[in-house]
Design a protein around this motif. Structure first.
Motif, PDB file in Angstrom:
ATOM      1  N   LEU A  48      53.787 157.493  20.122  1.00  0.00           N
ATOM      2  CA  LEU A  48      52.489 158.107  19.856  1.00  0.00           C
ATOM      3  C   LEU A  48      52.647 159.553  19.420  1.00  0.00           C
ATOM      4  N   ASP A  49      52.041 159.894  18.300  1.00  0.00           N
ATOM      5  CA  ASP A  49      51.882 161.291  17.950  1.00  0.00           C
ATOM      6  C   ASP A  49      50.971 161.939  18.993  1.00  0.00           C
ATOM      7  N   ALA A  50      50.981 163.262  19.047  1.00  0.00           N
ATOM      8  CA  ALA A  50      50.126 163.970  20.018  1.00  0.00           C
ATOM      9  C   ALA A  50      48.816 164.397  19.373  1.00  0.00           C
ATOM     10  N   PHE A  51      48.859 165.425  18.522  1.00  0.00           N
ATOM     11  CA  PHE A  51      47.642 165.917  17.876  1.00  0.00           C
ATOM     12  C   PHE A  51      47.079 164.841  16.958  1.00  0.00           C
ATOM     13  N   GLY A  52      45.830 164.462  17.200  1.00  0.00           N
ATOM     14  CA  GLY A  52      45.189 163.419  16.404  1.00  0.00           C
ATOM     15  C   GLY A  52      45.259 162.041  17.029  1.00  0.00           C
ATOM     16  N   VAL A  53      46.070 161.886  18.077  1.00  0.00           N
ATOM     17  CA  VAL A  53      46.168 160.601  18.787  1.00  0.00           C
ATOM     18  C   VAL A  53      45.861 160.796  20.270  1.00  0.00           C
ATOM     19  N   LEU A  54      46.568 161.714  20.909  1.00  0.00           N
ATOM     20  CA  LEU A  54      46.300 162.014  22.318  1.00  0.00           C
ATOM     21  C   LEU A  54      45.195 163.054  22.470  1.00  0.00           C
ATOM     22  N   ASN A  55      45.186 164.015  21.567  1.00  0.00           N
ATOM     23  CA  ASN A  55      44.281 165.158  21.727  1.00  0.00           C
ATOM     24  C   ASN A  55      43.985 165.792  20.377  1.00  0.00           C
ATOM     25  N   ILE A  56      42.899 166.564  20.364  1.00  0.00           N
ATOM     26  CA  ILE A  56      42.587 167.470  19.263  1.00  0.00           C
ATOM     27  C   ILE A  56      42.573 168.865  19.877  1.00  0.00           C
ATOM     28  N   GLY A  57      43.564 169.683  19.538  1.00  0.00           N
ATOM     29  CA  GLY A  57      43.693 170.969  20.203  1.00  0.00           C
ATOM     30  C   GLY A  57      43.878 170.779  21.698  1.00  0.00           C
ATOM     31  N   GLU A  58      42.985 171.347  22.490  1.00  0.00           N
ATOM     32  CA  GLU A  58      43.073 171.234  23.946  1.00  0.00           C
ATOM     33  C   GLU A  58      42.104 170.202  24.508  1.00  0.00           C
ATOM     34  N   THR A  59      41.611 169.302  23.659  1.00  0.00           N
ATOM     35  CA  THR A  59      40.612 168.317  24.065  1.00  0.00           C
ATOM     36  C   THR A  59      41.188 166.909  23.968  1.00  0.00           C
ATOM     37  N   THR A  60      41.060 166.142  25.038  1.00  0.00           N
ATOM     38  CA  THR A  60      41.524 164.758  25.043  1.00  0.00           C
ATOM     39  C   THR A  60      40.671 163.901  24.113  1.00  0.00           C
ATOM     40  N   ILE A  61      41.320 163.001  23.378  1.00  0.00           N
ATOM     41  CA  ILE A  61      40.573 162.003  22.621  1.00  0.00           C
ATOM     42  C   ILE A  61      40.101 160.934  23.604  1.00  0.00           C
ATOM     43  N   ALA A  62      38.811 160.800  23.735  1.00  0.00           N
ATOM     44  CA  ALA A  62      38.227 159.916  24.746  1.00  0.00           C
ATOM     45  C   ALA A  62      38.776 158.501  24.621  1.00  0.00           C
ATOM     46  N   GLY A  63      39.157 157.938  25.752  1.00  0.00           N
ATOM     47  CA  GLY A  63      39.640 156.572  25.810  1.00  0.00           C
ATOM     48  C   GLY A  63      41.139 156.434  25.656  1.00  0.00           C
ATOM     49  N   THR A  64      41.834 157.465  25.154  1.00  0.00           N
ATOM     50  CA  THR A  64      43.268 157.326  24.937  1.00  0.00           C
ATOM     51  C   THR A  64      44.066 157.323  26.238  1.00  0.00           C
ATOM     52  N   PRO A  65      43.742 158.154  27.258  1.00  0.00           N
ATOM     53  CA  PRO A  65      44.491 158.020  28.510  1.00  0.00           C
ATOM     54  C   PRO A  65      44.409 156.611  29.095  1.00  0.00           C
ATOM     55  N   SER A 273      42.367 156.557  11.857  1.00  0.00           N
ATOM     56  CA  SER A 273      41.505 157.009  10.766  1.00  0.00           C
ATOM     57  C   SER A 273      40.331 157.885  11.206  1.00  0.00           C
ATOM     58  N   ASP A 274      39.897 157.773  12.451  1.00  0.00           N
ATOM     59  CA  ASP A 274      38.662 158.456  12.847  1.00  0.00           C
ATOM     60  C   ASP A 274      38.882 159.762  13.591  1.00  0.00           C
ATOM     61  N   PHE A 275      40.135 160.135  13.836  1.00  0.00           N
ATOM     62  CA  PHE A 275      40.458 161.367  14.537  1.00  0.00           C
ATOM     63  C   PHE A 275      41.603 162.061  13.817  1.00  0.00           C
ATOM     64  N   GLY A 276      41.697 163.362  13.994  1.00  0.00           N
ATOM     65  CA  GLY A 276      42.803 164.090  13.404  1.00  0.00           C
ATOM     66  C   GLY A 276      42.641 164.295  11.917  1.00  0.00           C
ATOM     67  N   PHE A 277      43.705 164.035  11.175  1.00  0.00           N
ATOM     68  CA  PHE A 277      43.756 164.385   9.758  1.00  0.00           C
ATOM     69  C   PHE A 277      42.625 163.753   8.959  1.00  0.00           C
ATOM     70  N   PHE A 278      42.349 162.473   9.196  1.00  0.00           N
ATOM     71  CA  PHE A 278      41.416 161.763   8.324  1.00  0.00           C
ATOM     72  C   PHE A 278      40.020 161.589   8.915  1.00  0.00           C
ATOM     73  N   ALA A 279      39.720 162.298   9.977  1.00  0.00           N
ATOM     74  CA  ALA A 279      38.351 162.261  10.497  1.00  0.00           C
ATOM     75  C   ALA A 279      37.389 162.715   9.402  1.00  0.00           C
ATOM     76  N   ASN A 280      36.419 161.854   9.106  1.00  0.00           N
ATOM     77  CA  ASN A 280      35.413 162.135   8.063  1.00  0.00           C
ATOM     78  C   ASN A 280      36.009 162.183   6.654  1.00  0.00           C
ATOM     79  N   GLU A 281      37.195 161.601   6.463  1.00  0.00           N
ATOM     80  CA  GLU A 281      37.824 161.573   5.146  1.00  0.00           C
ATOM     81  C   GLU A 281      38.064 160.121   4.724  1.00  0.00           C
ATOM     82  N   GLU A 282      38.316 159.921   3.428  1.00  0.00           N
ATOM     83  CA  GLU A 282      38.547 158.592   2.878  1.00  0.00           C
ATOM     84  C   GLU A 282      40.039 158.251   2.960  1.00  0.00           C
ATOM     85  N   VAL A 283      40.370 157.304   3.814  1.00  0.00           N
ATOM     86  CA  VAL A 283      41.770 156.957   4.048  1.00  0.00           C
ATOM     87  C   VAL A 283      42.367 156.191   2.877  1.00  0.00           C
ATOM     88  N   SER A 284      41.646 155.214   2.352  1.00  0.00           N
ATOM     89  CA  SER A 284      42.210 154.332   1.326  1.00  0.00           C
ATOM     90  C   SER A 284      42.651 155.101   0.091  1.00  0.00           C
TER      91      SER A 284
END
Length: 301
Positions: A48-65, A273-284
């Motif tokens: 697992l990557d950290a930023f964008g998978v586990l957390n965004i900055g100092e905030t946990t991505i809900a549901g990942t723990p 796709s919904d967190f980190g780099f591509f949040a609100n961006e077009e992945v395809s």
């Protein structure tokens, strides 16, 4: 610290593709899934990557723990494989505990660790260090070092440059570094190849951003440690019992680090796709433009 938009960050990665590993050809279109629960039975090891998978900055991505605990309860090995170079592993462990994760020391593999391992194979030299002024370097051992601040003298004295963390880096310091390298070329080592990192307020520029810029302006080609390069995956695999590579998957939010790194390591990959780099961006569109194709696209971990 300079910040970039998602499109600017993507353009920056595309502009330096010549210094990155080559993407694997002929990959089938990615399979869309909702979460990692959809592929739990397909893999034995989840990186697992950290930023964008586990957390965004100092905030946990809900549901990942909870997802991590579910994977571990199912007998899966879960490792964090992160381009985290600014602080030692022990500091990261405390951070992840605060964020709700119960990782053990052996569950963390970082670009800082890969850099330390790589430095043991290099000649002893005086390193000029890009890092936070209060950062501890004890885990680097007896390395000789000078902090790179606003005084030109350490840039002139240095026998090589080690870019660890860019949190206090400025345009003035970048100019001093580029001038020093133009006057006298010396080795440059990058402990975090990331160009950007997603935080609560946007994307911050990381050591990789400044490394590629100095390469363009001075002709000095840096040595990178961390994703998407193979060294960090070698460390991760060394932390595992013998495992069929087809049963290992890398999960991340970035095509140019996490997914390209998985190609380099010869393992499967999941793009969040919904967190980190591509949040609100077009992945395809990004996948088509880059030619870096993940095996799966998951909305969230």
């Amino acid at each position: 610290m300079k910040t970039l938009s998602a499109s600017e960050a993507f353009d920056a990665y595309e502009a330096v593709r010549a210094r990155l590993p080559t993407a694997a050809d002929g990959r089938p279109a990615p399979r869309r899934i909702e979460t990692l629960a959809d592929i739990t039975e397909d893999f034995d090891v989840f990186l697992l990557d950290a930023f964008g998978v586990l957390n965004i900055g100092e905030t946990t991505i809900a549901g990942t723990p909870e997802r991590v605990r579910d994977l571990q309860a199912a007998g899966k090995r879960v490792l964090v494989v992160s381009n985290a170079a600014s602080v030692p592993r022990e500091v990261l462990l405390r951070k992840y505990k605060t964020l709700g994760y119960g990782f053990a020391p052996e569950d963390l593999v970082t670009s800082r660790m890969a850099t330390i391992a790589g430095l043991t194979e290099m000649p002893d030299r005086l390193w000029g260090i890009m890092s936070l002024s209060a950062a501890s370097l004890e885990d680097f051992g007896a390395m000789r070092s000078d902090f790179l601040g606003d005084d030109p003298a350490p840039y002139d004295r240095a026998e090589g440059f080690l870019l660890i963390g860019s949190g206090e880096w400025t345009e003035k310091r970048q100019d001093l570094l580029e001038v020093a390298l133009t006057r006298r070329a010396r080795p440059v080592v990058i402990a975090n190849p990331d160009i950007i990192a997603p935080r609560e307020h946007g994307f911050t520029t990381e050591p990789g951003f400044f490394a590629h810029r100095l390469a363009e302006r001075t002709g000095v080609v840096p040595r990178f440690f961390g994703k998407p390069f193979a060294d960090i995956y070698d460390l991760a695999f060394a932390a595992l019992p013998p495992t069929d590579p087809s049963r290992i998957v890398m999960v991340g939010d970035s095509l140019h680090t996490d997914i390209l790194g998985a190609h380099t390591a010869g393992i499967a990959s999941v793009l969040i796709s919904d967190f980190g780099f591509f949040a609100n961006e077009e992945v395809s569109a990004a996948i088509t433009r880059s030619g870096i194709v993940p095996d799966y696209i998951a909305r969230r971990p």
